[in-house]
Scaffold this motif. Structure first.
Motif, PDB file in Angstrom:
ATOM      1  N   ILE A   4       0.846  -1.181   0.000  1.00 15.45           N
ATOM      2  CA  ILE A   4       0.000   0.000   0.000  1.00 15.45           C
ATOM      3  C   ILE A   4       0.888   1.240   0.000  1.00 15.45           C
ATOM      4  CG2 ILE A   4      -1.810   1.250   1.246  1.00 15.45           C
ATOM      5  CD1 ILE A   4      -2.652  -1.527   0.221  1.00 15.45           C
ATOM      6  N   VAL A   5       0.551   2.195  -0.856  1.00 12.73           N
ATOM      7  CA  VAL A   5       1.277   3.460  -0.908  1.00 12.73           C
ATOM      8  C   VAL A   5       0.472   4.487  -0.119  1.00 12.73           C
ATOM      9  CG1 VAL A   5       2.245   5.259  -2.394  1.00 12.73           C
ATOM     10  CG2 VAL A   5       2.209   2.882  -3.177  1.00 12.73           C
ATOM     11  N   ASN A   6       1.061   4.989   0.952  1.00 10.19           N
ATOM     12  CA  ASN A   6       0.402   5.962   1.825  1.00 10.19           C
ATOM     13  C   ASN A   6       0.792   7.396   1.465  1.00 10.19           C
ATOM     14  OD1 ASN A   6      -0.998   4.079   3.495  1.00 10.19           O
ATOM     15  ND2 ASN A   6       0.967   3.572   4.435  1.00 10.19           N
ATOM     16  N   LEU A   7       0.837   7.660   0.180  1.00  9.75           N
ATOM     17  CA  LEU A   7       1.236   8.988  -0.286  1.00  9.75           C
ATOM     18  C   LEU A   7       0.242  10.051   0.153  1.00  9.75           C
ATOM     19  CD1 LEU A   7       3.213  10.703  -1.896  1.00  9.75           C
ATOM     20  CD2 LEU A   7       1.939  10.102  -3.968  1.00  9.75           C
ATOM     21  N   ASP A   8      -1.033   9.722   0.126  1.00 10.61           N
ATOM     22  CA  ASP A   8      -2.057  10.694   0.526  1.00 10.61           C
ATOM     23  C   ASP A   8      -1.906  11.116   1.982  1.00 10.61           C
ATOM     24  OD1 ASP A   8      -2.763   8.098   1.230  1.00 10.61           O
ATOM     25  OD2 ASP A   8      -4.910   8.426   0.951  1.00 10.61           O
ATOM     26  N   VAL A   9      -1.527  10.178   2.840  1.00 12.10           N
ATOM     27  CA  VAL A   9      -1.327  10.481   4.260  1.00 12.10           C
ATOM     28  C   VAL A   9      -0.129  11.416   4.434  1.00 12.10           C
ATOM     29  CG1 VAL A   9      -0.781   9.489   6.520  1.00 12.10           C
ATOM     30  CG2 VAL A   9      -2.345   8.280   4.977  1.00 12.10           C
ATOM     31  N   ALA A  10       0.967  11.094   3.765  1.00  9.43           N
ATOM     32  CA  ALA A  10       2.172  11.926   3.859  1.00  9.43           C
ATOM     33  C   ALA A  10       1.920  13.321   3.296  1.00  9.43           C
ATOM     34  CB  ALA A  10       3.328  11.250   3.124  1.00  9.43           C
ATOM     35  N   VAL A  25       8.805  17.308  -7.509  1.00  8.32           N
ATOM     36  CA  VAL A  25       9.525  16.049  -7.741  1.00  8.32           C
ATOM     37  C   VAL A  25       9.639  15.713  -9.222  1.00  8.32           C
ATOM     38  CG1 VAL A  25       8.990  15.072  -5.485  1.00  8.32           C
ATOM     39  CG2 VAL A  25       7.473  14.605  -7.397  1.00  8.32           C
ATOM     40  N   ASP A  26       9.123  16.602 -10.076  1.00  7.72           N
ATOM     41  CA  ASP A  26       9.214  16.448 -11.524  1.00  7.72           C
ATOM     42  C   ASP A  26       8.592  15.133 -12.013  1.00  7.72           C
ATOM     43  OD1 ASP A  26       9.854  17.434 -14.043  1.00  7.72           O
ATOM     44  OD2 ASP A  26      11.775  16.377 -14.083  1.00  7.72           O
ATOM     45  N   ILE A  27       7.365  14.900 -11.569  1.00  8.65           N
ATOM     46  CA  ILE A  27       6.564  13.754 -11.997  1.00  8.65           C
ATOM     47  C   ILE A  27       5.226  14.321 -12.467  1.00  8.65           C
ATOM     48  CG2 ILE A  27       5.436  11.614 -11.263  1.00  8.65           C
ATOM     49  CD1 ILE A  27       7.502  11.458  -9.022  1.00  8.65           C
ATOM     50  N   THR A  28       4.690  13.761 -13.525  1.00 12.74           N
ATOM     51  CA  THR A  28       3.410  14.280 -14.010  1.00 12.74           C
ATOM     52  C   THR A  28       2.335  14.061 -12.947  1.00 12.74           C
ATOM     53  OG1 THR A  28       2.709  12.209 -15.045  1.00 12.74           O
ATOM     54  CG2 THR A  28       4.015  13.735 -16.408  1.00 12.74           C
ATOM     55  N   PRO A  29       1.372  14.961 -12.873  1.00 14.07           N
ATOM     56  CA  PRO A  29       0.271  14.778 -11.918  1.00 14.07           C
ATOM     57  C   PRO A  29      -0.463  13.456 -12.133  1.00 14.07           C
ATOM     58  CG  PRO A  29       0.253  17.013 -12.760  1.00 14.07           C
ATOM     59  CD  PRO A  29       1.282  16.262 -13.553  1.00 14.07           C
ATOM     60  N   ALA A  30      -0.575  13.023 -13.385  1.00 13.57           N
ATOM     61  CA  ALA A  30      -1.254  11.749 -13.677  1.00 13.57           C
ATOM     62  C   ALA A  30      -0.505  10.568 -13.058  1.00 13.57           C
ATOM     63  CB  ALA A  30      -1.394  11.560 -15.182  1.00 13.57           C
ATOM     64  N   ASN A  31       0.822  10.540 -13.202  1.00  5.27           N
ATOM     65  CA  ASN A  31       1.609   9.442 -12.632  1.00  5.27           C
ATOM     66  C   ASN A  31       1.616   9.488 -11.107  1.00  5.27           C
ATOM     67  OD1 ASN A  31       2.235   8.218 -15.057  1.00  5.27           O
ATOM     68  ND2 ASN A  31       4.128   9.362 -15.312  1.00  5.27           N
ATOM     69  N   LEU A  32       1.662  10.679 -10.562  1.00  4.89           N
ATOM     70  CA  LEU A  32       1.620  10.824  -9.106  1.00  4.89           C
ATOM     71  C   LEU A  32       0.254  10.377  -8.577  1.00  4.89           C
ATOM     72  CD1 LEU A  32       3.623  11.672  -6.980  1.00  4.89           C
ATOM     73  CD2 LEU A  32       2.734  13.981  -7.139  1.00  4.89           C
ATOM     74  N   SER A  33      -0.785  10.674  -9.310  1.00  4.37           N
ATOM     75  CA  SER A  33      -2.135  10.261  -8.933  1.00  4.37           C
ATOM     76  C   SER A  33      -2.265   8.737  -8.929  1.00  4.37           C
ATOM     77  CB  SER A  33      -3.156  10.868  -9.890  1.00  4.37           C
ATOM     78  OG  SER A  33      -4.455  10.491  -9.519  1.00  4.37           O
ATOM     79  N   ILE A  34      -1.629   8.081  -9.880  1.00  4.18           N
ATOM     80  CA  ILE A  34      -1.630   6.617  -9.926  1.00  4.18           C
ATOM     81  C   ILE A  34      -1.014   6.055  -8.652  1.00  4.18           C
ATOM     82  CG2 ILE A  34      -0.560   4.622 -11.071  1.00  4.18           C
ATOM     83  CD1 ILE A  34      -1.009   6.177 -13.731  1.00  4.18           C
ATOM     84  N   LEU A  35       0.093   6.628  -8.219  1.00  2.33           N
ATOM     85  CA  LEU A  35       0.725   6.184  -6.966  1.00  2.33           C
ATOM     86  C   LEU A  35      -0.177   6.473  -5.772  1.00  2.33           C
ATOM     87  CD1 LEU A  35       4.444   7.312  -7.365  1.00  2.33           C
ATOM     88  CD2 LEU A  35       3.554   4.977  -7.364  1.00  2.33           C
ATOM     89  N   LYS A  36      -0.724   7.663  -5.739  1.00  2.10           N
ATOM     90  CA  LYS A  36      -1.554   8.091  -4.620  1.00  2.10           C
ATOM     91  C   LYS A  36      -2.787   7.209  -4.451  1.00  2.10           C
ATOM     92  CE  LYS A  36      -4.176  12.043  -3.004  1.00  2.10           C
ATOM     93  NZ  LYS A  36      -5.076  13.004  -3.582  1.00  2.10           N
ATOM     94  N   ASN A  37      -3.332   6.743  -5.559  1.00  2.00           N
ATOM     95  CA  ASN A  37      -4.548   5.929  -5.519  1.00  2.00           C
ATOM     96  C   ASN A  37      -4.281   4.430  -5.527  1.00  2.00           C
ATOM     97  OD1 ASN A  37      -6.394   8.141  -5.489  1.00  2.00           O
ATOM     98  ND2 ASN A  37      -5.893   8.493  -7.628  1.00  2.00           N
ATOM     99  N   LYS A  39      -2.742   2.492  -7.573  1.00  2.00           N
ATOM    100  CA  LYS A  39      -2.956   1.822  -8.857  1.00  2.00           C
ATOM    101  C   LYS A  39      -1.632   1.457  -9.527  1.00  2.00           C
ATOM    102  CE  LYS A  39      -7.440   2.577  -8.809  1.00  2.00           C
ATOM    103  NZ  LYS A  39      -8.321   1.544  -8.347  1.00  2.00           N
ATOM    104  N   GLY A  40      -0.529   1.908  -8.954  1.00  6.00           N
ATOM    105  CA  GLY A  40       0.783   1.657  -9.545  1.00  6.00           C
ATOM    106  C   GLY A  40       1.251   0.232  -9.328  1.00  6.00           C
ATOM    107  N   LYS A  41       2.085  -0.245 -10.249  1.00  2.76           N
ATOM    108  CA  LYS A  41       2.656  -1.590 -10.156  1.00  2.76           C
ATOM    109  C   LYS A  41       4.112  -1.560  -9.704  1.00  2.76           C
ATOM    110  CE  LYS A  41      -1.019  -3.576 -11.737  1.00  2.76           C
ATOM    111  NZ  LYS A  41      -1.877  -4.284 -10.825  1.00  2.76           N
ATOM    112  N   ALA A  42       4.742  -0.393  -9.800  1.00  4.07           N
ATOM    113  CA  ALA A  42       6.154  -0.272  -9.441  1.00  4.07           C
ATOM    114  C   ALA A  42       6.458   1.196  -9.136  1.00  4.07           C
ATOM    115  CB  ALA A  42       7.042  -0.745 -10.592  1.00  4.07           C
ATOM    116  N   ILE A  43       7.589   1.401  -8.470  1.00  4.32           N
ATOM    117  CA  ILE A  43       8.060   2.761  -8.214  1.00  4.32           C
ATOM    118  C   ILE A  43       9.583   2.756  -8.322  1.00  4.32           C
ATOM    119  CG2 ILE A  43       8.098   2.413  -5.703  1.00  4.32           C
ATOM    120  CD1 ILE A  43       7.346   5.416  -5.437  1.00  4.32           C
ATOM    121  N   ARG A  44      10.109   3.722  -9.025  1.00  2.00           N
ATOM    122  CA  ARG A  44      11.561   3.824  -9.164  1.00  2.00           C
ATOM    123  C   ARG A  44      12.158   4.360  -7.862  1.00  2.00           C
ATOM    124  NH1 ARG A  44      13.425   4.439 -14.758  1.00  2.00           N
ATOM    125  NH2 ARG A  44      11.606   4.313 -16.107  1.00  2.00           N
ATOM    126  N   PHE A  45      13.368   3.922  -7.579  1.00  2.00           N
ATOM    127  CA  PHE A  45      14.047   4.432  -6.387  1.00  2.00           C
ATOM    128  C   PHE A  45      14.263   5.932  -6.490  1.00  2.00           C
ATOM    129  CE2 PHE A  45      15.809   0.045  -5.417  1.00  2.00           C
ATOM    130  CZ  PHE A  45      15.006  -0.130  -4.317  1.00  2.00           C
TER     131      PHE A  45
END
Length: 68
Positions: A4-10, A25-37, A39-45
């Protein structure tokens, strides 16, 4: 296995919006939204590093393992 990605809490703790964080952080809002919700399958270090730097947190604050 469920990670679980707790990005919304942070983000709430730092009182930062999705659009503001995406610019910092130079990430598109769409990609950040995927992490926040969770829905992402991976995250780069490099992405995790940038998020932790801007949100002043540890990777464990953003990622949580929950057994199925």
């Amino acid at each position: 296995m469920a990670i679980i990605v707790n990005l919304d809490v942070a983000m709430a703790k730092c009182k930062i919006s999705l659009s503001e964080l995406s610019k910092k952080v130079d990430i598109t809002p769409a990609n950040l939204s995927i992490l926040k919700n969770n829905k992402g399958k991976a995250i780069r270090f490099s992405t995790l590093d940038a998020l932790c730097r801007e949100l002043k947190c540890q990777p464990g604050d953003l990622l949580e393992y929950i057994e199925d």
